[in-house]
Design a protein around this motif. Structure first.
Motif, PDB file in Angstrom:
ATOM      1  N   ALA A 121       0.022   7.248  12.327  1.00 20.21           N
ATOM      2  CA  ALA A 121       0.465   7.597  10.946  1.00 20.21           C
ATOM      3  C   ALA A 121       1.791   8.054  10.658  1.00 20.21           C
ATOM      4  N   GLN A 122       2.613   7.582   9.924  1.00 21.80           N
ATOM      5  CA  GLN A 122       4.138   7.943   9.605  1.00 21.80           C
ATOM      6  C   GLN A 122       4.421   8.471   8.449  1.00 21.80           C
ATOM      7  N   GLY A 123       3.371   8.730   7.542  1.00 22.87           N
ATOM      8  CA  GLY A 123       3.568   9.043   6.207  1.00 22.87           C
ATOM      9  C   GLY A 123       3.670   7.982   5.057  1.00 22.87           C
ATOM     10  N   ARG A 124       4.441   8.283   4.097  1.00 20.81           N
ATOM     11  CA  ARG A 124       4.544   7.046   3.015  1.00 20.81           C
ATOM     12  C   ARG A 124       5.998   6.730   2.961  1.00 20.81           C
ATOM     13  N   VAL A 125       6.166   5.460   2.570  1.00 22.76           N
ATOM     14  CA  VAL A 125       7.290   4.855   2.348  1.00 22.76           C
ATOM     15  C   VAL A 125       8.025   4.975   1.107  1.00 22.76           C
ATOM     16  N   ASP A 126       6.995   5.174  -0.091  1.00 21.31           N
ATOM     17  CA  ASP A 126       7.308   5.261  -1.658  1.00 21.31           C
ATOM     18  C   ASP A 126       7.430   6.761  -1.839  1.00 21.31           C
ATOM     19  N   HIS A 135       0.706  -1.151   0.070  1.00 16.57           N
ATOM     20  CA  HIS A 135       0.115   0.209  -0.040  1.00 16.57           C
ATOM     21  C   HIS A 135       0.788   1.232   0.111  1.00 16.57           C
ATOM     22  N   GLY A 136       2.062   1.171   0.660  1.00 16.67           N
ATOM     23  CA  GLY A 136       2.936   2.505   0.571  1.00 16.67           C
ATOM     24  C   GLY A 136       2.892   3.203   1.870  1.00 16.67           C
ATOM     25  N   ASP A 137       2.175   2.926   2.751  1.00 15.24           N
ATOM     26  CA  ASP A 137       2.043   3.897   4.184  1.00 15.24           C
ATOM     27  C   ASP A 137       2.760   3.029   5.104  1.00 15.24           C
ATOM     28  N   GLU A 138       3.362   4.159   6.113  1.00 11.25           N
ATOM     29  CA  GLU A 138       4.061   3.662   7.231  1.00 11.25           C
ATOM     30  C   GLU A 138       3.548   4.044   8.417  1.00 11.25           C
ATOM     31  N   LEU A 139       3.246   2.925   9.181  1.00  2.07           N
ATOM     32  CA  LEU A 139       2.418   3.300  10.561  1.00  2.07           C
ATOM     33  C   LEU A 139       3.381   2.670  11.698  1.00  2.07           C
ATOM     34  N   GLU A 140       2.955   3.128  12.852  1.00  2.00           N
ATOM     35  CA  GLU A 140       3.540   2.696  14.075  1.00  2.00           C
ATOM     36  C   GLU A 140       2.534   2.127  15.169  1.00  2.00           C
ATOM     37  N   GLU A 141       2.938   1.129  15.675  1.00  6.38           N
ATOM     38  CA  GLU A 141       1.743   0.583  16.543  1.00  6.38           C
ATOM     39  C   GLU A 141       2.188   0.814  17.964  1.00  6.38           C
ATOM     40  N   LEU A 142       1.384   1.693  18.572  1.00  5.94           N
ATOM     41  CA  LEU A 142       1.648   1.925  20.040  1.00  5.94           C
ATOM     42  C   LEU A 142       1.663   1.058  21.153  1.00  5.94           C
ATOM     43  N   GLU A 143       2.103   1.317  22.438  1.00  8.46           N
ATOM     44  CA  GLU A 143       2.338   0.340  23.148  1.00  8.46           C
ATOM     45  C   GLU A 143       0.818   0.009  23.779  1.00  8.46           C
ATOM     46  N   ASN A 144      -0.219   0.903  23.521  1.00  6.98           N
ATOM     47  CA  ASN A 144      -1.615   0.607  23.991  1.00  6.98           C
ATOM     48  C   ASN A 144      -2.346  -0.244  22.763  1.00  6.98           C
ATOM     49  N   GLY A 145      -1.801  -0.520  21.918  1.00  4.70           N
ATOM     50  CA  GLY A 145      -2.385  -1.313  20.650  1.00  4.70           C
ATOM     51  C   GLY A 145      -3.109  -0.188  19.559  1.00  4.70           C
ATOM     52  N   TYR A 146      -2.798   1.067  19.831  1.00  2.26           N
ATOM     53  CA  TYR A 146      -3.534   2.121  18.901  1.00  2.26           C
ATOM     54  C   TYR A 146      -2.312   2.481  17.850  1.00  2.26           C
ATOM     55  N   TYR A 147      -2.426   2.972  16.702  1.00  3.83           N
ATOM     56  CA  TYR A 147      -1.725   3.321  15.603  1.00  3.83           C
ATOM     57  C   TYR A 147      -1.612   4.658  15.447  1.00  3.83           C
TER      58      TYR A 147
END
Length: 606
Positions: free
Chosen positions: A495-500, A481-493
């Protein structure tokens, strides 16, 4: 105005939600268990959702999904017959389908019966022009009553709709028309924006468009080309039209999303894609019968069709404001129409917070907000929550080729500004690092099948774009898909922008290559690299251009102004160049690919 960092749902809010109703039916007490069930039992989840939404089928499906040709070629509603427009007219005849307001004028309400009659008049007008099932029709208009009706009429008549954003330049319009070759195009003489009239028909003519049907919104006389027609001359007086019944995978809409190789990808939506939109609206934005849904957008972006289907299939009212969503008139419109779900892009909220111009309005009817298109800023989202006396913001991220979201929030979980609380119901993804190992911060890969995922592209090899070279996870084929995400300690996410090489600017996805191609025409630029930089405190991406210099007498400010004007005029006036950075040479890989991520790291570390 006080800032509340977290919203928690009351027992009443939870029990009134569509998610809770479905959890009760399936015997779940905890949301997370319900989500896990929705992906472990996709057939049951999607069959139940089709039933919840009361999707109108002329012939029933033999299986909800058939993956015999591979998950990348999933067939949804196998062997069914339908037209998704029939599912948009399930409310009472006198229920309000659309409420709209032109700047400085009175509110106007359109009942479901009135909307259906207008749709039928347009569909008959298309037949009278000699168009046939399968012929495509373009729309380059603002989001108005007529635009929505044209959109539904084309689909009802079996004619795919090519959607083009009204902000595009003639160059960008022409690119889209060449790819799709529509028989006719609907447009408007001018756009009304903050007291100004901006030519639209002229842009359409300059793009070498086919026969145009032109709606007049200005008092000024305009001269049409010989082949073109005014709206009144086109519209039929006949208010009955027999729906064209089709197969689930017949194309209803062609939308565009920026690829990373220049020309935009032409992404077909089928009769099943809107079920994903309506499903998200039902579960995640929690849209109920006779709710009022406002999301300033355009049919040229996926949120335009999303708004139409997520609202009407859920028997709610679409609220359309015909001017800018930043002015006082918009705030009054939200107040007076008693909007219950207000969608935003973070740029709007940033303006409202700076100007404070929405604080005087009573937005008490709002049950939730929803935000998409850009990375949001927590301070601004907290501010937004308080404009409606602490209501949650459903962060929502997906894509045109998904028909909705893959990560989102709900009204049954605590709401934390600028974070997503869950993967979307009925869908699943995994985050992988550069070594293709599961991680908490990395590139997002979807796990098909998911209702709404595209199976074809008109001008690309679909398999190459989304599947070729992707890793597998636990034996499952993954879709990029091209997105970068971070999963937080509480299980929420987060957004970190695009990887492409794509980026989101002002809620619009665009490729670096498209921007670089127009900038490289400037005399002082030898070569360039466009990046999307993240502001220090989070929020919408900033467009930064690195360039290698051609000798020039222009001073720094003149160069920046030329770059700003070039992007505005040749691509989109909504794209703003934030900074122009001279560099001796662009960093490249061994295969000569520009290392935009290195440039982004360099800029953000300054």
């Amino acid at each position: 105005m006080s800032i509340v960092p977290v919203w928690k749902p009351s027992k009443e809010t939870i029990e009134q939600s569509n998610i809770f109703k479905m959890m009760q039916k399936k015997g779940f007490d905890k949301y997370q268990d319900f989500w896990k069930w929705s992906v472990a039992n996709k057939e049951d989840f999607w069959a139940s959702t089709v039933k919840n939404l009361n999707i109108q089928l002329v012939e029933n499906y033999t299986s909800i999904v058939d993956i015999s040709k591979g998950v990348e070629n999933a067939e949804w509603l196998k062997n069914a017959k339908l037209n998704i427009v029939d599912s948009c007219f399930q409310n009472d005849d006198d229920a309000i389908a659309i409420i709209f307001q032109e700047s400085g004028k009175e509110l106007q309400k359109v009942s479901q019966k009135q909307l259906l009659e207008l749709v039928n008049k347009i569909a008959n007008g298309l037949i009278n022009l000699g168009l046939k099932v399968g012929d495509s029709i373009a729309i380059d208009m603002p989001m108005t009553l007529e635009a929505v009706a044209i959109y539904l009429a084309g689909i009802k008549a079996g004619m795919p709709i090519v959607t083009i954003a009204d902000s595009f330049t003639p160059n960008e319009i022409e690119v889209r028309l060449k790819i799709t070759e529509p028989k006719i195009i609907f447009t408007q003489d001018v756009l009304h924006r903050a007291g100004k009239e901006i030519p639209l028909y002229k842009k359409v003519v300059a793009s070498n468009a086919p026969k145009a049907i032109v709606l007049k919104s200005s008092k000024e006389n305009i001269e049409l080309r010989n082949e073109d027609l005014f709206w009144d001359a086109f519209l039929s007086s006949k208010t009955e039209f027999k729906t064209v019944i089709q197969k689930p995978d017949d194309i209803i809409t062609i939308l565009f999303s920026s690829g990373t190789t220049g020309d935009p990808k032409a992404i077909p939506w089928t009769h099943t894609t809107p079920i994903k939109s309506a499903s998200d609206g039902y579960y995640h934005q929690d849209i109920h019968k006779n709710d009022v849904v406002c999301w300033p957008t355009n049919l040229g972006w996926m949120m335009g069709p999303w708004l139409v289907f997520a609202t009407l299939i859920n028997k709610a009212t679409i609220a359309l404001y015909y001017d800018m969503p930043t002015g006082n008139g918009f705030g009054e419109f939200i107040q007076n129409t008693k909007v219950t779900m207000l969608g935003v892009i973070p740029s709007f909220v940033k303006y409202w917070k700076t100007s404070k111009n929405m604080e005087k309005y009573h937005w008490n009817s709002i049950k939730c907000f929803s935000s998409t298109g850009e990375v949001s800023n927590a301070d601004e989202m907290n501010y937004l929550m308080q404009l409606a006396n602490n209501k949650p913001v459903i962060e929502y991220c997906g894509g045109t080729e998904i028909g909705g979201g893959y990560v989102t929030s709900t009204v049954v979980q605590p709401n934390i500004a600028s974070t997503f609380s869950t993967q979307a119901l009925g869908g699943e993804f995994v985050l992988l690092n550069d070594n293709h190992n599961k991680c908490s911060k990395g590139e997002l890969f979807l796990i098909p099948p998911i209702m709404g995922l595209s199976n074809t592209l008109l001008n690309r090899d679909h398999y190459k774009v989304y599947y070729k070279g992707t890793p597998t996870f636990e034996g499952k084929l993954l879709r990029r898909h091209g997105d970068e995400l971070e999963e937080l300690e509480n299980g929420y996410y987060k957004a970190q922008g695009r990887v492409d090489d794509a980026m989101n600017l002002g809620g619009i996805k665009v490729s670096s290559v498209q921007i670089e191609r127009v900038l490289n025409s400037l005399e002082f630029i030898k070569e360039s690299a466009a990046i999307a930089a993240s502001p220090e405190n989070g929020g919408p991406s900033l467009l930064v251009i690195f360039y290698v210099e051609n000798p020039s007498h222009l001073i720094e400010n003149q160069r920046l102004q030329q770059a700003i004007n070039c992007v505005k005029e040749k691509l989109n006036p909504l794209f703003k160049v934030h900074d122009l950075v001279k560099i001796e040479a662009l960093p490249r890989t061994a295969s000569n690919k520009v290392m935009r991520r290195s440039l982004r790291d360099l800029y953000e570390s300054k």
